[in-house]
Design an enzyme around this catalytic site. Structure first.
Site, PDB file in Angstrom:
ATOM      1  NE  ARG A  72      -2.391  -1.186   3.600  1.00  0.00           N
ATOM      2  CZ  ARG A  72      -1.956  -0.337   4.515  1.00  0.00           C
ATOM      3  NH1 ARG A  72      -2.053   0.972   4.325  1.00  0.00           N
ATOM      4  NH2 ARG A  72      -1.444  -0.768   5.640  1.00  0.00           N
ATOM      5  CE1 TYR A 200       0.500  -6.103  -1.940  1.00  0.00           C
ATOM      6  CE2 TYR A 200      -0.611  -4.121  -1.212  1.00  0.00           C
ATOM      7  CZ  TYR A 200      -0.120  -5.378  -0.942  1.00  0.00           C
ATOM      8  OH  TYR A 200      -0.268  -5.913   0.300  1.00  0.00           O
ATOM      9  CE  LYS A 209      -6.190  -3.187   4.959  1.00  0.00           C
ATOM     10  NZ  LYS A 209      -6.500  -3.586   6.337  1.00  0.00           N
ATOM     11  CG  HIS A 229      -7.535  -2.222  10.508  1.00  0.00           C
ATOM     12  ND1 HIS A 229      -6.255  -1.771  10.643  1.00  0.00           N
ATOM     13  CD2 HIS A 229      -7.460  -3.311   9.691  1.00  0.00           C
ATOM     14  CE1 HIS A 229      -5.433  -2.540   9.950  1.00  0.00           C
ATOM     15  NE2 HIS A 229      -6.134  -3.481   9.374  1.00  0.00           N
ATOM     16  CB  SER A 251       0.405  -3.639   9.942  1.00  0.00           C
ATOM     17  OG  SER A 251      -0.576  -2.840   9.354  1.00  0.00           O
ATOM     18  CB  CYS A 253       0.129  -6.305  16.434  1.00  0.00           C
ATOM     19  SG  CYS A 253       1.200  -4.872  16.619  1.00  0.00           S
ATOM     20  CG  ASP A 280      -7.767  -6.545   7.501  1.00  0.00           C
ATOM     21  OD1 ASP A 280      -6.951  -6.192   8.360  1.00  0.00           O
ATOM     22  OD2 ASP A 280      -7.891  -5.980   6.409  1.00  0.00           O
ATOM     23  NE  ARG A 373      -0.100  -8.468   2.304  1.00  0.00           N
ATOM     24  CZ  ARG A 373      -0.777  -7.830   3.255  1.00  0.00           C
ATOM     25  NH1 ARG A 373      -1.925  -8.282   3.702  1.00  0.00           N
ATOM     26  NH2 ARG A 373      -0.287  -6.731   3.783  1.00  0.00           N
TER      27      ARG A 373
HETATM   28  C1  OXD Z   1      -3.085  -4.114   6.186  1.00  0.00           C
HETATM   29  C2  OXD Z   1      -3.670  -5.303   5.557  1.00  0.00           C
HETATM   30  O1  OXD Z   1      -2.147  -3.533   5.628  1.00  0.00           O
HETATM   31  O2  OXD Z   1      -4.617  -5.869   6.116  1.00  0.00           O
HETATM   32  O3  OXD Z   1      -3.584  -3.717   7.257  1.00  0.00           O
HETATM   33  O4  OXD Z   1      -3.213  -5.685   4.464  1.00  0.00           O
HETATM   34 MN    MN Z   2      -5.415  -4.786   7.768  1.00  0.00          MN
END
Ligand code: OXD
Ligand code: MN
Length: 590
Positions: A72, A200, A209, A229, A251, A253, A280, A373
């Site tokens: 991102r 991406y 997102k 989130h 992210s 964690c 997520d 991913r």
């Molecule tokens: C993030 C994802 O970046 O879920 O939070 O990909």
């Molecule tokens: Mn996320």
């Protein structure tokens, strides 16, 4: 191909975009397996995707992004609303007119020689009162196939939408994947998203997102609900009762790991189980019974591959063993399977790295991109919740915030009340680790883990949280904070984490049900040492007491950091949060 709908608002949008991007062909995505199969075959024939070993990984494919397009791009992500103030100090802002002009100039004729795919999709189970629809227009088969995993796509979405204009417009143009002209722009006032020059996932799967967090958070503020989130999990006790927890972590964690947690053996034998509803994103609304109900708007997992293995997260790994798209991982040429750092200790000898180059695992270079991913269907997950498709969602008992803090935050604490819980979420922070940067312990504030995802002024977002608490009254979920990452003087983690986090979740549910007492501290309620079960752990009572401690000196320093962070929001910061900060300071001074 004829249109799949007679919805005028959609047809007008499609015509307008078609005139702009000027495609050779137009294809409506109807959601059928036949059509998706044709697209898979086409992507394989052009090299956009590689078909993997269909015996070992049935239905699985590998894709490589451009090397300059692997994550991102927050610095190129914009909220385009009329007033800059409404985007707030934590977002990049662009004037909507200027943004449209610039983006349309980039998009113009960019589908020449390409096909325009029109993807009708639903965020949330089709027909759920909590779900919402979107249309993504894209020139990428990879996007179509990922959206078909991550969301519910096809004609059924249009049938439920009918003539409504309540859907989100999304235009994605790959263009030349030019990083200098890459923009991810959101127009919350128009329910619109435009993404150009990227391929991406996080930038181009517009349901995730862009819609489900940035646009939806703005919709939620106006319509009285929340887009967060957060993972959602169900904790089942030996009596078969299931209580649901929604949890937000920045992210890296461990959100996906917690969402798919496998309880320690002792708990499993007693009949405890964890169900994954989502890893997520959570959309949450007050239900007819006055409680907060949540759905996972997604239909799959877009997870980080490196570090995923049979120990860290067997449920996630198993989820990737069929009908999955891998992006930027290692290709094992001997058996045409995939590999990534942390999968196992046997990197393939004959392999290509994420860039498609011959790769030697002994070179010291990573084979998979650190942000490589998997896109895996939620139904593949062995612990997917039986309520996953529920139209009404699941009732949330507890909201949990967390971050990575070596010293300051205790293992777990409960906020004093809902508003204090909003304060706890607003001060969420994580420390950088030695592995990631030179400086250890640099605190990054990430309120509610929404810093890059809140589609409007975060001061107004905090106010919306407080309003939701008022709306829910005594039916509001209880709010907690956890920190799995306390370290000893040598920097070792004290708490074992992973499945053993179940022991903390259990305390949280017991607190929600009024089954255990707790000790009041300046920051909130912490467990009495005897109330966290440590049987079978290599952890003493003293060590547990240590990680439950609230160090007043550290917290006094913390309040300075919070003060500085809050100053960004000026008078957009709700007075109630200023009062919370003052209250904390007073209690610490006592
Ligand atoms: C993030 C994802 O970046 O879920 O939070 O990909
Ligand atoms: Mn996320």
């Amino acid at each position: 191909m004829s249109a799949l709908t007679s919805n005028k608002t959609i047809l007008e949008y499609v015509e307008e975009m078609k005139a702009l991007v000027n495609p050779d062909k137009v294809m409506w995505i109807d959601g059928s397996e036949e059509q998706l199969d044709e697209l898979r075959a086409e992507a394989v024939s052009t090299g956009e995707m590689i078909k993997l070993n269909q015996e070992k990984l049935p239905g699985c494919y590998l894709h490589r992004t451009a090397v300059n397009d692997v994550a991102r791009v927050e610095d190129r992500t914009f909220i385009c609303c009329e007033k800059e103030e409404d985007a707030g100090p934590t977002n990049n802002w662009m004037d909507p007119k200027k943004a449209y002009d610039m983006l349309y100039a980039i998009a113009k004729n960019s589908y020449k020689g390409r096909t325009m795919y029109i993807i009708p999709y639903s965020m949330g189970p089709v027909g759920s009162p909590l779900a919402k629809a979107g249309i993504e227009i894209t020139d990428s088969i990879y996007v179509v196939l990922n959206m078909a995993i991550m969301t519910r796509v096809g004609k059924k979405v249009l049938d439920v939408l009918g003539d409504s204009n309540d859907w989100v417009r999304g235009l994605h143009c790959k263009c030349d994947i030019d990083a200098e002209k890459r923009y991810i722009c959101h127009f919350p006032q128009d329910n619109a998203i435009i993404s150009v020059n990227s391929g991406y996932g996080g930038n181009v799967l517009l349901g995730k997102k862009c819609f489900a967090l940035r646009i939806a958070s703005y919709q939620g503020k106006n319509e009285g609900w929340m887009a967060e989130h957060m993972l959602i999990l169900g904790l089942q006790n030996p009596k078969g009762e299931v209580k649901y927890i929604a949890a937000a972590f920045p992210s890296a964690c461990g959100k996906t790991n917690l969402a798919m947690l496998i309880p320690p053996e002792g708990y499993r034998n007693k009949g405890y189980k964890v169900w994954c509803v989502g890893d997520d994103i959570a959309w949450m609304r007050k239900g007819p019974d006055g409680r907060l109900w949540a759905i996972n708007p997604e239909n799959g997992f877009f997870g980080v591959a490196p570090g995923t293995n049979m120990k860290s997260n067997p449920n996630a790994l198993i989820s990737t063993q069929k009908n999955t798209i891998f992006t930027n991982v290692v290709q094992n040429l001997d058996d045409n399977t995939v590999w990534w750092e942390g999968l196992d200790k046997n990197p393939p000898k004959n392999a290509l790295n994420w860039k498609g180059e011959k790769w030697d695992s002994e070179s010291g270079e990573k084979g998979a991109h650190p942000n490589s991913r998997f896109t895996a269907p939620a139904v593949n997950c062995p612990c997917i919740s039986p309520e996953f498709e529920s139209l009404t969602g699941v009732p949330i008992s507890a909201i949990v915030f967390g971050g990575r803090r070596a010293k300051t935050a205790p293992l777990v604490y409960q906020s004093r009340d809902f508003v204090n819980g909003v304060f706890v979420g607003s001060i969420m922070a994580s420390e950088t680790t030695a592995a990631a940067t030179g400086a250890v312990g640099v605190v990054r504030r990430d309120p509610m883990a929404m810093l890059p995802f809140c589609g409007y002024n975060m001061g107004d977002y905090f106010a919306h949280w407080i309003e939701m608490g008022e709306m829910l009254g005594d039916k509001a979920p209880k709010i907690f904070n956890v920190n799995w990452f306390r370290t000893d003087d040598e920097g070792h983690f004290i708490w074992p984490g992973f499945g053993d986090n179940m022991r903390v979740l259990n305390w949280i549910i017991d607190r929600c049900e009024g089954k255990v007492d707790a000790k009041e501290t300046a920051i909130g309620y912490v467990p009495n040492v005897d109330d966290i079960d440590i049987e079978g752990l290599d952890l003493t009572k003293e060590e547990l007491a240590g990680i439950l401690e609230v160090d007043k000196e550290l917290w006094s320093k913390e309040t300075d950091g919070i003060e500085e962070f809050y100053a960004k929001f000026g008078d957009k910061l709700p007075q109630a949060l200023r009062d919370e900060l003052n209250g904390l300071k007073e209690r610490l001074a006592k």
